[in-house]
Each structure stands twice: as structure tokens, then as C-alpha cells.
Scaffold this motif. Structure first.
Motif, PDB file in Angstrom:
ATOM      1  N   THR A 298      44.794  -4.954  -7.936  1.00 46.95           N
ATOM      2  CA  THR A 298      44.794  -5.390  -9.172  1.00 46.95           C
ATOM      3  C   THR A 298      43.751  -6.372  -9.563  1.00 46.95           C
ATOM      4  OG1 THR A 298      47.247  -5.629  -9.116  1.00 46.95           O
ATOM      5  CG2 THR A 298      46.153  -6.967 -10.877  1.00 46.95           C
TER       6      THR A 298
ATOM      7  N   ASP B  41      45.983  -6.640 -19.355  1.00 50.85           N
ATOM      8  CA  ASP B  41      45.306  -8.083 -19.395  1.00 50.85           C
ATOM      9  C   ASP B  41      45.869  -8.746 -20.401  1.00 50.85           C
ATOM     10  OD1 ASP B  41      44.954  -6.371 -21.804  1.00 50.85           O
ATOM     11  OD2 ASP B  41      43.020  -7.033 -22.013  1.00 50.85           O
TER      12      ASP B  41
ATOM     13  N   ASN C  63      40.739  -6.027 -12.680  1.00 52.25           N
ATOM     14  CA  ASN C  63      40.467  -7.425 -13.488  1.00 52.25           C
ATOM     15  C   ASN C  63      39.065  -7.314 -13.540  1.00 52.25           C
ATOM     16  OD1 ASN C  63      42.636  -8.563 -14.458  1.00 52.25           O
ATOM     17  ND2 ASN C  63      42.849 -10.503 -13.124  1.00 52.25           N
TER      18      ASN C  63
ATOM     19  N   THR D 152      48.596 -12.140 -13.617  1.00 52.59           N
ATOM     20  CA  THR D 152      48.306 -10.877 -13.937  1.00 52.59           C
ATOM     21  C   THR D 152      49.183 -10.099 -13.339  1.00 52.59           C
ATOM     22  OG1 THR D 152      45.720 -11.372 -13.851  1.00 52.59           O
ATOM     23  CG2 THR D 152      46.494  -8.994 -13.734  1.00 52.59           C
TER      24      THR D 152
ATOM     25  N   ARG E 213      45.492 -15.575 -23.061  1.00 50.55           N
ATOM     26  CA  ARG E 213      45.364 -14.947 -21.545  1.00 50.55           C
ATOM     27  C   ARG E 213      45.253 -16.001 -20.407  1.00 50.55           C
ATOM     28  NH1 ARG E 213      46.427 -12.944 -17.840  1.00 50.55           N
ATOM     29  NH2 ARG E 213      45.457 -11.215 -16.402  1.00 50.55           N
TER      30      ARG E 213
END
Length: 302
Positions: free
Chosen positions: A272, A208, A276, A226, A296
Motif C-alpha cells: 500500500t 486515496d 501511495n 490509508t 485526506r
């Protein structure tokens, strides 16, 4: 008027080395002071220190508030302030828990892991099938690894080297103290964790954080780069991909260790996005336990 003295080309590296060295001295001093305290007091003390001193001074509180404003513009300012404050407390608690190389694993050994992923993990281990356990910077991500290692699982860790080499040297030792091999990200660690997976081992990955040039996926309703590496490894080595969480309990010291059902194999991007979404669901329930201090969503920064 005399000419200015020529600039020493070594000045920036020397200054950086000095900053890293002195910063590490301060960190080690805090760690040693905290470790001299009884466990409960130790965890509460460092939580308070990061919440009220280190976090605000280092700019982590502001970053947490900026991230919260991005994701929750409708939220009242007082609520965002409270979440940011509690987040910093959790960061501090997690930090010193991970340095409590004897006390923390001993406490986690008493926890019974929960969730549908537990049976899947046990079946995979019996069949010598590799498993990749994925999580975020939520609660204390080391709680579940410690609980599982205490039950005989051979769970390795993959870590990113810290920018401060003095700090990195002893931080890696804390991860090794939990049991199971640890591997650095990059070429020098790749061969080791690949052998570990091929041998039917289990590996923990945190997914993350922003990764330059990684695909842009949705995270909490906003685009975020990501890394697909966890899903790509799962597909390449036919490994189970199991999201897991070490969820801090209301007493601030104990944990629930939750293993969710394995993510079905499809393609790396779909898998993925699934992890998430899994993390986003946990954050929605307990927003103060996620590390809002990370950068992020860098696409939104000036």
C-alpha cells in the motif's frame, strides 16, 4: 407564558431528506443542461461552473488551498491559487464526462493504453488470473477503465455509496454504463466482487481517501490513514496489483491511459505504501489533476 411546542423527533430526518432531494434536483438540472450541449462545450462548461461557482460556494476551493498549504508550505500563494482553480476545473470536467454515457466511452475506446502494466494485464487475463487495478482521484480515473472495457476486459468497479440517496441512484448507473459490473463497498458488495476476482476478473479500486481507523502511512510527506484492502485482496486471491492513471492532456478533453508495472507481492502495508508513492509521484508532475478537495489528512484538522 406558554411552553414551547414539543420538538418532532422526525424533523432532522425530514430536513435532511428535503436537502438531499433539492440538492439532487439542482444537480440533475445542471447535468441535463450540460448533456444538451455538444461534447466539447459540455465538458468546458461544467469545468468552468465547478471552478468559478460550485467549488467556491461549497467550500471545496478553501479545502484545496488548505491541503496545498499543508503539503507545499514553501509554494507561492499565487501558485497554490492556480492549482486549486485548475483542480476544481478538472473535478467538474470529470463529473460530466462520467455522465456522458455514450460520448465519453466512445472517445476512450480510441485510446491505446500504455505502460508496462498493459502486457502484465493481458498475460493475467490469458491465464485467468485476477487483477486489481488501483488508482486515485486523479485526472479522470474512469478514462482507463472505459478504454480497457472497450478492448474486452471484464473490469468491475467498487464504489462507496453517496450520502445523498437520490444522487447515488443515478450516479451508480453512470458507472454501470461504462461496462463491467459495479459493487458497493460493504457486506452487500463483498460477495459479488470476490466472485468476480475468483473467476479471473479485473477490479478497479480507488485508495486515496481517508478511512477511519485505517493504518497511518506516508502520503506526499504527511501521515494519512490509508486502507490496505487493495493489497490484502491481491495477496488473498493471488491477484496482480497494478497502479493506473487516466491523465488529462493539455487540450482538456483527451487522455493518456497509463498502466504501471505490477506492485511486487510482499505484505499489505509495504504494497500500500508503494501505491501511495506511485500516486504521489503522479501528483508531483501534475498537481492540478489530483482532487485536492478531499479531506485526506484529517489528523491535521482542528
Amino acid at each position: 407564558m406558554s411552553a414551547p411546542a414539543p420538538r418532532d423527533a422526525n424533523d432532522p430526518p425530514r430536513l435532511r431528506k428535503f436537502v438531499h432531494y433539492t440538492t439532487n434536483l439542482l444537480i440533475v438540472a445542471v447535468i441535463r443542461l450540460a448533456l444538451a450541449l455538444p461534447y466539447g462545450l459540455r465538458v468546458r462548461f461544467v469545468g468552468w461552473l465547478v471552478q468559478h461557482v460550485i467549488g467556491p460556494v461549497a467550500g471545496y476551493r478553501k479545502r484545496a488551498l488548505d491541503n496545498l498549504a499543508l503539503i507545499h508550505p514553501e509554494m507561492a500563494d499565487a501558485q497554490r491559487q492556480q492549482i486549486a482553480s485548475d483542480c476544481l476545473n478538472n473535478v467538474g470536467r470529470s463529473f460530466i464526462e462520467n455522465y456522458s454515457a455514450h460520448d465519453f466511452p466512445a472517445r476512450m475506446a480510441k485510446i491505446t493504453p500504455e505502460g508496462p502494466g498493459v502486457a502484465a494485464l493481458e498475460d493475467a487475463a490469458a491465464a485467468n488470473r485476477p487483477v486489481i487495478l488501483v488508482t486515485g482521484h486523479f485526472g479522470n480515473y474512469e478514462a482507463t477503465r472505459a478504454a480497457l472495457v472497450a478492448r474486452g476486459f471484464d473490469i468491475g468497479g467498487l464504489y462507496r455509496d453517496m450520502k445523498n440517496p437520490y444522487f447515488n441512484a443515478h450516479y451508480v448507473k453512470t458507472m454501470e454504463a461504462f461496462g463491467g459490473p459495479v459493487f458497493p463497498q460493504g457486506r452487500k458488495g463483498t460477495a459479488g466482487f470476490v466472485r468476480h476476482l475468483k473467476g479471473g476478473g479485473q477490479l478497479v479500486l480507488l485508495f486515496d481517501q481517508h478511512v477511519m481507523y485505517a493504518p497511518i502511512l506516508d502520503f506526499m510527506g504527511e501521515p494519512a490513514r490509508t486502507a490496505l484492502s487493495a493489497a490484502e485482496l491481491a495477496l488473498r486471491y493471488d491477484a496482480l496489483l497494478i497502479p493506473f492513471y487516466g491523465i488529462r492532456q493539455p487540450d482538456g478533453l483527451s487522455f493518456q491511459t497509463l498502466l504501471e508495472a505490477p506492485v511486487p507481492h510482499s505484505d499489505a502495508q509495504t504494497m500500500t505504501q508503494a501505491i501511495n508513492d506511485s500516486l504521489a509521484a503522479q501528483v508531483a508532475k501534475r498537481p492540478e489533476q489530483w482532487f485536492w478537495v478531499h479531506r485526506r489528512w484529517r489528523s491535521h484538522e482542528p
